[in-house]
Design an enzyme around this catalytic site. Structure first.
Site, short mmCIF file in Angstrom:
data_model
loop_
_atom_site.label_atom_id
_atom_site.label_comp_id
_atom_site.label_asym_id
_atom_site.label_seq_id
_atom_site.Cartn_x
_atom_site.Cartn_y
_atom_site.Cartn_z
N SER A 163 0.84 -1.20 0.00
CA SER A 163 0.00 0.00 0.00
C SER A 163 0.88 1.25 0.00
O SER A 163 1.66 1.44 -0.94
CB SER A 163 -0.96 -0.06 1.19
OG SER A 163 -2.01 0.89 1.03
N ASP A 182 -10.15 -5.55 -3.02
CA ASP A 182 -9.51 -4.51 -2.21
C ASP A 182 -10.37 -3.25 -2.25
O ASP A 182 -10.60 -2.69 -3.33
CB ASP A 182 -8.12 -4.26 -2.80
CG ASP A 182 -7.27 -3.30 -1.99
OD1 ASP A 182 -7.82 -2.35 -1.41
OD2 ASP A 182 -6.05 -3.52 -1.94
N HIS A 241 -7.30 -6.08 1.07
CA HIS A 241 -6.12 -5.23 1.29
C HIS A 241 -5.33 -5.66 2.53
O HIS A 241 -4.37 -5.01 2.92
CB HIS A 241 -6.60 -3.78 1.47
CG HIS A 241 -5.53 -2.74 1.27
ND1 HIS A 241 -4.93 -2.51 0.05
CD2 HIS A 241 -4.95 -1.85 2.13
CE1 HIS A 241 -4.04 -1.53 0.17
NE2 HIS A 241 -4.03 -1.12 1.42
#
Lengths: 277, 277
Positions: A148, A224, A257
Site C-alpha cells: 500500500s 480490495d 487489502h
C-alpha cells in the site's frame, strides 16, 4: 550509531529481533524489526526491505506477514522499518492517512513536518548504514518490497536507486500518489503545492521521467476496497508499457487489502526476489 | 443454533472466517474462527481443533499462527475457539490466569463460575455440532491441538475421547495442572478442593487412570519461561512411558513460549495430524 536491542526471539531457526536507535534524520527514536535466518558464521546474506502501509509499525508484518519460513529457506535478511517518526514532540494529524504512521517515504519540506518527517533519507541512507554495520548483510544484494503506502515507498525508492535495489515488488501499492486522494493529501501536506516536486515521489511519474528497473512484481487483490480510488494499478501498467519495463501484475481474485492477502503471496514474492539477488 | 458471520476473508485460496453465536453452555455470545481451505464442492474435510492459551481469543492464532498455508495444502479445516465466556455479566478475576480468558477447558462447579464457565462441554459438545452443521466438515476425522493452557485442553479432551479425536498434539502444554500453580489455582477455583475431581482435567492423571490414545506429539521450547514451574513435560514423558503411549516430545533448543515458536512448528504438527486423519 548506538543500536539498542529491544527483543530477539528464535523463529524458524533464525532470530526475529526488534531494535531501536536515535535517528539523525528524524531526530526521534526509531524502532525496526530484522529477521536474520539461520546461516553459517561469517556468511553475508542478501537483504529484503519491507515498507509497511498506513497506520502500521514494524510489528504488523512481523506478526502477520508470514515471511520467516521463506526467508529461512532462501537465506534472506528481512528488514521492517516503522512508517514515520513518532512521539509526543513530533507533529501529528487527526487523520490516519497523514502525520504519525503515514510518513509516505518522503523528505518533508513544509513546516512543521520538515524537522522530523524524513523517511526517504531514513530508508535510503541512514537505516542501510545501521543494517550494514550490525547484521550479516551483503549490501550489494538488496531487494525492496512494500504494501500500500509502503508499496509506493518500495516502487519510488527502488526506481530512484536501481543499482542499489536489484529487485522491487509490492502488494497493493499506491502506484501514483499524484492521482489519488491519499497521495494528494500527503504530498501537498509534506511537500507543498508545486506539482514538479511531487514527481520524484510518484512511481508512474518517475518512470515517465526516465527511471528504469529490470523487472517489477505487483500483486493486487480484486476485492480490495481501495483499488479503484487509491491504488489504480492500471496507471502503473500503462507507465511500464510505455517505458518498456517488464511488469508482472497479478490481479488476485477475491483478495482484499489485509495481511491475509499479503501473507498468502509473501513466499512467492520472496522467491522472486531471491532469484534476482 | 443461529450462526452470525462476523467476517470472511480470502487467504491461501480458502476462507478465513470469524463467527459468533449464543452458546447454550456458557449463556454468552461466543466467537470463534474457522479456516476452510480451497476444496471441491460437496467434499467433506477433516477438522483440526486449536485450543488457545491464557489471555487469548480466537484471534491470536488466526493472526500469528501461520496455519493457513499448510491447511490449504493438506485440505484441513482449522477451528479456533475462544478460551472462555466473556462479557460484563460474566464473573472475572483480576489475575490473567483465572476467569475471563482462562477457562481451562473445564466445566466449573463452584459459584460464581458454574453458570458460564462450561468450556469443556462447549468444546466437546456444543461447538462440534455447529461446525458439523455449518461447514464442510467430516466429523469422523477430527484432530485436536493446543498451546499452553490450550495444550492442556487438547490433551485432556483428546484423551477422554480417543474415538472422536484421532490425533492429539500440543505446543508447550500444561501437562499436569494438578502439579503446577496455574492449574492448582484454576482447578481449586472452578472445581473446588476435592483432588479426585481434578483428575479428569489432568492429562497425566487421566493416563494413570487408564486413558489411552494412539500417539501424542508435543513440541516444547527450552527457552520457555514457564517450562520448569508450569509446564513440566517430564511428567507427561513418565506417564506415557508407564502407560505405553507413543509420545514424541521434541525439545526445541532456544525457543520460547510465543507464537514465534508455535508458527515455526505449526506446519509440522498439521502434517502429523493430516497423516492420521
Amino acid at each position: 550509531m548506538t543500536l539498542e536491542t529491544q527483543s530477539t526471539i528464535m523463529a524458524f531457526g533464525g532470530s526475529q529481533g526488534v531494535y531501536r536507535h536515535l535517528s539523525a534524520e528524524t531526530k526521534t527514536d526509531m524502532s525496526f524489526a530484522v529477521f536474520v535466518p539461520p546461516h553459517e558464521e561469517g556468511v553475508k546474506l542478501p537483504v529484503i526491505w519491507y515498507l509497511s502501509g498506513l497506520t502500521c509499525t514494524h510489528a504488523n508484518v512481523m506478526e502477520k506477514g508470514e515471511y520467516r519460513r521463506a526467508c529461512a529457506e532462501l537465506g534472506l535478511i528481512f528488514v521492517a522499518p516503522d512508517t514515520s517518526p513518532r512521539g509526543d514532540n513530533v507533529p501529528d494529524d487527526d487523520g490516519y492517512d497523514f502525520g504519525q504512521g503515514a510518513g509516505f517515504y518522503v523528505d518533508a519540506i513544509r513546516h512543521p513536518w520538515a524537522a522530523n518527517f524524513r523517511m526517504r533519507s531514513y530508508i535510503e541512507q541512514e537505516l542501510p548504514q545501521i543494517i550494514a554495520a550490525h547484521f550479516p548483510a551483503d549490501m550489494s544484494r538488496q531487494g525492496i518490497m512494500g504494501h500500500s503506502m509502503g508499496g509506493h515507498g518500495a516502487l519510488t525508492i527502488g526506481l530512484r536507486h536501481p543499482d542499489t535495489y536489484k529487485s522491487i515488488s509490492a502488494f497493493a501499492p499506491i502506484v501514483s500518489p499524484i492521482n489519488c486522494p491519499w497521495g494528494q493529501k500527503a504530498l501537498s501536506g509534506y511537500i507543498g503545492d508545486d506539482p514538479v516536486l511531487w514527481r520524484e515521489y510518484d512511481a508512474c511519474a518517475l518512470i515517465a521521467d526516465g527511471a528504469r528497473t529490470g523487472a517489477l512484481l505487483v500483486d493486487q487483490g480484486t476485492a480490495d476496497n481501495f483499488l479503484a480510488d487509491q491504488l489504480k494499478p492500471e496507471l502503473l501498467t500503462a507507465a511500464c508499457r510505455d517505458a518498456g519495463i517488464d511488469l508482472t501484475l497479478n490481479m488476485r481474485d477475491g483478495y482484499d487489502h489485509s495481511y491475509y492477502f499479503i501473507s498468502t503471496f509473501m513466499a512467492e514474492h520472496l522467491r522472486w526476489h531471491a532469484a534476482r539477488l
